[in-house]
Design a protein around this motif. Structure first.
Motif, PDB file in Angstrom:
ATOM      1  N   ARG A 179      51.564  -7.697 -16.367  1.00  0.00           N
ATOM      2  CA  ARG A 179      51.149  -7.447 -14.978  1.00  0.00           C
ATOM      3  C   ARG A 179      52.353  -7.421 -14.045  1.00  0.00           C
ATOM      4  NH1 ARG A 179      46.903 -10.905 -16.244  1.00  0.00           N
ATOM      5  NH2 ARG A 179      47.950 -12.649 -15.218  1.00  0.00           N
ATOM      6  N   LYS A 180      53.301  -8.327 -14.280  1.00  0.00           N
ATOM      7  CA  LYS A 180      54.513  -8.329 -13.455  1.00  0.00           C
ATOM      8  C   LYS A 180      55.271  -7.021 -13.602  1.00  0.00           C
ATOM      9  CE  LYS A 180      55.352 -13.324 -13.476  1.00  0.00           C
ATOM     10  NZ  LYS A 180      56.285 -14.402 -13.899  1.00  0.00           N
ATOM     11  N   VAL A 181      55.332  -6.523 -14.844  1.00  0.00           N
ATOM     12  CA  VAL A 181      56.024  -5.259 -15.078  1.00  0.00           C
ATOM     13  C   VAL A 181      55.325  -4.127 -14.339  1.00  0.00           C
ATOM     14  CG1 VAL A 181      56.557  -3.526 -16.844  1.00  0.00           C
ATOM     15  CG2 VAL A 181      57.030  -5.936 -17.283  1.00  0.00           C
ATOM     16  N   PHE A 182      54.006  -4.059 -14.462  1.00  0.00           N
ATOM     17  CA  PHE A 182      53.266  -2.980 -13.804  1.00  0.00           C
ATOM     18  C   PHE A 182      53.362  -3.076 -12.281  1.00  0.00           C
ATOM     19  CE2 PHE A 182      50.526  -2.344 -17.744  1.00  0.00           C
ATOM     20  CZ  PHE A 182      51.176  -1.161 -18.073  1.00  0.00           C
ATOM     21  N   SER A 183      53.501  -4.295 -11.770  1.00  0.00           N
ATOM     22  CA  SER A 183      53.637  -4.427 -10.314  1.00  0.00           C
ATOM     23  C   SER A 183      54.951  -3.830  -9.823  1.00  0.00           C
ATOM     24  CB  SER A 183      53.545  -5.899  -9.909  1.00  0.00           C
ATOM     25  OG  SER A 183      54.691  -6.610 -10.337  1.00  0.00           O
ATOM     26  N   GLN A 184      55.927  -3.676 -10.738  1.00  0.00           N
ATOM     27  CA  GLN A 184      57.223  -3.111 -10.367  1.00  0.00           C
ATOM     28  C   GLN A 184      57.276  -1.604 -10.566  1.00  0.00           C
ATOM     29  OE1 GLN A 184      59.580  -5.459 -13.071  1.00  0.00           O
ATOM     30  NE2 GLN A 184      60.130  -6.944 -11.511  1.00  0.00           N
ATOM     31  N   LEU A 185      56.385  -1.079 -11.435  1.00  0.00           N
ATOM     32  CA  LEU A 185      56.420   0.352 -11.709  1.00  0.00           C
ATOM     33  C   LEU A 185      56.026   1.137 -10.481  1.00  0.00           C
ATOM     34  CD1 LEU A 185      54.823   0.488 -15.270  1.00  0.00           C
ATOM     35  CD2 LEU A 185      57.233   0.643 -14.654  1.00  0.00           C
ATOM     36  N   LYS A 186      56.655   2.262 -10.301  1.00  0.00           N
ATOM     37  CA  LYS A 186      56.403   3.113  -9.134  1.00  0.00           C
ATOM     38  C   LYS A 186      55.469   4.250  -9.515  1.00  0.00           C
ATOM     39  CE  LYS A 186      59.404   0.914  -6.585  1.00  0.00           C
ATOM     40  NZ  LYS A 186      59.601  -0.237  -7.445  1.00  0.00           N
ATOM     41  N   GLY A 187      54.847   4.853  -8.497  1.00  0.00           N
ATOM     42  CA  GLY A 187      54.062   6.052  -8.720  1.00  0.00           C
ATOM     43  C   GLY A 187      52.709   5.751  -9.330  1.00  0.00           C
ATOM     44  N   GLY A 188      52.117   6.763  -9.977  1.00  0.00           N
ATOM     45  CA  GLY A 188      50.756   6.655 -10.482  1.00  0.00           C
ATOM     46  C   GLY A 188      50.650   6.061 -11.856  1.00  0.00           C
ATOM     47  N   ARG A 189      51.761   5.841 -12.555  1.00  0.00           N
ATOM     48  CA  ARG A 189      51.663   5.383 -13.938  1.00  0.00           C
ATOM     49  C   ARG A 189      50.938   4.052 -14.032  1.00  0.00           C
ATOM     50  NH1 ARG A 189      57.042   5.547 -17.138  1.00  0.00           N
ATOM     51  NH2 ARG A 189      56.437   7.724 -17.279  1.00  0.00           N
ATOM     52  N   ASN A 190      51.199   3.172 -13.074  1.00  0.00           N
ATOM     53  CA  ASN A 190      50.559   1.865 -13.119  1.00  0.00           C
ATOM     54  C   ASN A 190      49.047   1.997 -13.083  1.00  0.00           C
ATOM     55  OD1 ASN A 190      49.836  -0.776 -12.908  1.00  0.00           O
ATOM     56  ND2 ASN A 190      50.517  -1.031 -10.803  1.00  0.00           N
ATOM     57  N   GLY A 191      48.556   2.738 -12.083  1.00  0.00           N
ATOM     58  CA  GLY A 191      47.115   2.891 -11.956  1.00  0.00           C
ATOM     59  C   GLY A 191      46.498   3.583 -13.157  1.00  0.00           C
ATOM     60  N   GLN A 192      47.146   4.648 -13.635  1.00  0.00           N
ATOM     61  CA  GLN A 192      46.600   5.364 -14.778  1.00  0.00           C
ATOM     62  C   GLN A 192      46.500   4.434 -15.977  1.00  0.00           C
ATOM     63  OE1 GLN A 192      49.321   8.584 -15.229  1.00  0.00           O
ATOM     64  NE2 GLN A 192      48.785   9.523 -13.276  1.00  0.00           N
ATOM     65  N   HIS A 193      47.544   3.640 -16.195  1.00  0.00           N
ATOM     66  CA  HIS A 193      47.539   2.809 -17.393  1.00  0.00           C
ATOM     67  C   HIS A 193      46.496   1.703 -17.287  1.00  0.00           C
ATOM     68  CE1 HIS A 193      49.082   1.119 -21.056  1.00  0.00           C
ATOM     69  NE2 HIS A 193      48.934  -0.064 -20.489  1.00  0.00           N
ATOM     70  N   GLU A 194      46.373   1.095 -16.112  1.00  0.00           N
ATOM     71  CA  GLU A 194      45.446  -0.023 -15.975  1.00  0.00           C
ATOM     72  C   GLU A 194      43.994   0.422 -16.129  1.00  0.00           C
ATOM     73  OE1 GLU A 194      46.767  -2.699 -16.523  1.00  0.00           O
ATOM     74  OE2 GLU A 194      46.792  -3.838 -14.674  1.00  0.00           O
ATOM     75  N   GLN A 195      43.725   1.719 -15.984  1.00  0.00           N
ATOM     76  CA  GLN A 195      42.358   2.183 -16.099  1.00  0.00           C
ATOM     77  C   GLN A 195      41.921   2.356 -17.546  1.00  0.00           C
ATOM     78  OE1 GLN A 195      42.365   5.744 -13.806  1.00  0.00           O
ATOM     79  NE2 GLN A 195      42.478   4.682 -11.848  1.00  0.00           N
ATOM     80  N   ARG A 196      42.845   2.280 -18.496  1.00  0.00           N
ATOM     81  CA  ARG A 196      42.482   2.416 -19.904  1.00  0.00           C
ATOM     82  C   ARG A 196      41.739   1.148 -20.351  1.00  0.00           C
ATOM     83  NH1 ARG A 196      45.451   6.606 -22.156  1.00  0.00           N
ATOM     84  NH2 ARG A 196      47.263   7.248 -20.939  1.00  0.00           N
ATOM     85  N   SER A 197      40.761   1.339 -21.223  1.00  0.00           N
ATOM     86  CA  SER A 197      40.004   0.193 -21.728  1.00  0.00           C
ATOM     87  C   SER A 197      40.654  -0.335 -22.979  1.00  0.00           C
ATOM     88  CB  SER A 197      38.557   0.603 -22.033  1.00  0.00           C
ATOM     89  OG  SER A 197      37.930   1.066 -20.862  1.00  0.00           O
ATOM     90  N   ALA A 198      40.637  -1.652 -23.131  1.00  0.00           N
ATOM     91  CA  ALA A 198      41.210  -2.266 -24.325  1.00  0.00           C
ATOM     92  C   ALA A 198      40.484  -1.744 -25.555  1.00  0.00           C
ATOM     93  CB  ALA A 198      41.104  -3.773 -24.252  1.00  0.00           C
TER      94      ALA A 198
END
Length: 644
Positions: free
Chosen positions: A384-403
């Motif tokens: 989560r800390k890493v994703f909070s640092q990522l810029k742009g849409g990659r964070n949102g796109q990745h977090e929407q994937r289901s485990a």
């Protein structure tokens, strides 16, 4: 059948959500990732407390309050106050008597004045000499009676907190009642010593004399603890006075008790308390530096409180072998700091207990260890800390994937098979159960269906992490551990079809499990054996043919060690030609496998720069120089880019 609904009273609410220990676990985990031990990290958390929305004060805050309270008590007054008060009343009574005698020309008046002139110089002796004196002045007689009443109530209050108020009326019946109470108490203690005491006896005693004990003890043992604390405090008070003051006050106390007919019972009680509580400090001293004189009862209470605070300070400090929050006396916390501090302590105890109960911490041989469940949580937090640092849409796109998803949904479903990680098709599952038996809908394993997803090519991921001492010296160690956990968490939860392996290397290399990585210490050895690490990575790739190969290297130094044919590592600095030849040979093998090596360089040494540039030229991989604290962002981003 009839049903009755109401509050659940058989224990904790079984439907209540579990106690949230995530913030506490993250705090412990952060310190562990920085190289601390689990037990030390937990102790630091309990000392510091939680800062979140439902945060509580830690042991250090409670300790500061205890020390401030001790300081206030020490400055409250002087312990020789009773002597000063008795001397003042005695001088007043003598002055009133002389004023009455002075105008009288009779020989009796002169004889009385001579008797007053010959009184002992010490206060106790003067009080004893005046016990049978026939006062001519009614005011002087009342003052002397006030002196005796004050002395008696103060002496008894020093042993029995609360008796001062009961005896203030000066009613002889009350003094007689106290005498009977002490006799009954001593008889009960003697019966207990013989093993004949019953709780019913104590209950009857409290029914008759309970108003004399404001702390309302529930058992004889509780009453003994309270009385012994005060008795030991009174002894320390006497020891803290000068020899002259101690002797004088001792005579006054004895005179007062003898006058009230309580001397024998008090002596029996004192002996019994010493016998039952030899662990208390009966011989110590305690100084008080205040200006106001304190009565004997007040001074004794202050010293008893000081002793309790000293014990509480020791328990809260937790700096002795085998220290535990269970050692902290909750009642002592309540007396000293109030209800809020008790709640803070209970919360700290619950944090410690829940971390173990919920399976995040485990005790092995008296040592605390992180469980795999806790390591998974730390990996998710790091991610989560890493994703909070990522810029742009990659964070949102990745977090929407289901485990568990391995591709996009196709719109079809199939029967569930053991090991499937695709999302459950709830509608089809329930429909199957209804169609099978509409009158009795029960789900069976054969009813379950999962949603079909597109197949995605798996990747064989190798993360090679430098474990050498220089990583600690440059402050990169914790960042490297968090990065490894974050990447492992990402792959195992979001890309389960991928096979990830973490390889640590110093003078030799080894495969690391996430649980090992979390608590891993750096190796205080010489050598950066990238050659061995690439050998292990090659085996992982070869074990997964058809998988897309991804190799990520995190290091702050050039290779300075290699593995000999007999399996023994060899170190040399500057790097021996053989080390570089063998390392580049493994790089070339990776290239032939189709694996791109991306290097995350944590230093700008000239030799390291030259090495990675040659590696990139041979392999075609990329070189990154992440800023401090951004290693995880770079590594995860590179993995996501490779996965498309």
């Amino acid at each position: 059948m009839k049903y009755r609904y109401g509050p659940y009273r058989e224990g904790p609410d079984p439907l209540a959500p579990p106690y949230d220990v995530r913030e506490a676990l993250d705090a412990v985990g952060e310190e562990v990732l920085n190289g601390g031990r689990v037990g030390d990290a937990l102790r630091d958390l309990l000392r510091r407390g939680l800062d979140g929305e439902n945060g509580r004060r830690g042991l250090d805050d409670l300790l500061r309050q205890v020390r401030e309270r001790r300081r206030e008590l020490r400055e409250r007054g002087r312990m020789d106050g009773l002597l000063e008060q008795v001397r003042s009343l005695l001088d007043t009574a003598i002055g009133q008597e002389r004023a009455e005698l002075f105008p009288d020309p009779s020989d009796d008046a002169r004889l009385r004045e001579a008797e007053l002139d010959q009184l002992p110089s010490d206060t106790a002796g003067a009080v004893r000499a005046l016990r049978d004196y026939q006062w001519r002045s009614e005011a002087a007689r009342r003052t002397f009676e006030q002196l005796k009443d004050m002395l008696r109530s103060d002496v008894l209050d020093a042993q029995f907190e609360g008796l001062k108020q009961a005896l203030q009326s000066g009613d002889p019946a009350q003094t007689e009642r106290v005498k009977h109470m002490m006799a009954a108490l001593n008889a009960m203690l003697e019966a207990d010593a013989r093993g004949e005491h019953r709780q019913e006896d104590f209950d009857a005693f409290m029914a008759e004399y309970g108003d004399l004990f404001p702390d309302e003890p529930g058992t004889l043992e509780e009453l003994v603890d309270s009385l012994a604390r005060r008795s030991a405090a009174l002894n320390r008070l006497m020891n803290s006075l000068s020899p002259e003051q101690r002797a004088e006050l001792g005579r006054l106390m004895a005179e007062s008790l003898q006058d009230a007919g309580l001397e024998l019972e008090m002596s029996r009680l004192g002996d019994a308390l010493r016998q039952r509580r030899p662990d208390l400090d009966w011989a110590g001293q305690e100084g008080m530096s205040g200006e106001d004189p304190l009565g004997l009862g007040d001074a004794t209470s202050a010293l008893a409180d000081l002793a309790d605070l000293a014990d509480l300070e020791s328990a809260l400090s937790q700096d002795y072998p085998g220290a535990s929050l269970a050692d902290v006396d909750e009642e002592a916390v309540r007396r000293a700091l109030g209800r809020g501090a008790v709640d803070d302590l209970a919360e700290l105890r619950r944090i410690e207990a829940e971390l173990e109960r919920q399976g995040y911490l485990n005790r092995e041989g008296g040592r605390l260890e992180l469980t795999p469940k806790a390591v998974r949580r730390l990996g998710q937090t790091a991610l989560r800390k890493v994703f909070s640092q990522l810029k742009g849409g990659r964070n949102g796109q990745h977090e929407q994937r289901s485990a568990g998803q391995s591709g996009e949904l196709t719109g079809t479903s199939r029967q569930w098979r053991f090991g499937d990680e695709q999302p459950l098709d709830v509608v089809r599952t329930v429909s199957n159960a209804i169609l099978r038996n509409p009158s009795d809908v029960r789900l069976l394993p054969e009813d379950f269906e999962v949603k079909e997803t597109e197949r995605r090519t798996g990747a064989a991921v190798c993360l090679l992490v430098d474990l050498s001492y220089s990583m600690v010296m440059r402050g990169s160690w914790a960042d490297a551990k968090q990065t490894a956990l974050a990447l492992h968490s990402l792959v195992s939860t979001q890309y389960p079809q991928d096979a990830i392996q973490i390889i640590g290397f110093s003078h030799h290399a080894r495969v690391l499990q996430p649980e090992q990585m979390a608590v891993l210490d750096w190796d205080m050895v010489q050598g950066t054996n990238l050659h061995h690490a690439l050998l292990l990575a090659g085996r992982h790739l070869d074990a997964h043919p058809g998988f897309e190969p991804i190799v990520l290297v995190v290091t702050d130094g050039e290779p300075t060690a290699h593995l000999r044919s007999d399996g023994r590592p060899v170190f040399d600095y500057p790097p021996a030609p053989e080390t570089l030849v063998l390392t580049f040979a493994e790089v070339d093998k990776m290239t032939r496998r189709g694996a791109t090596l991306n290097v995350f360089m944590l230093a700008e040494d000239r030799r390291l720069v030259a090495f990675v540039e040659e590696l990139a030229r041979r392999n075609g991989g990329r070189v990154f120089s992440p800023d401090s604290g951004r290693l995880g962002e770079y590594v995860v981003s590179d993995y996501l880019r490779a996965r498309g």
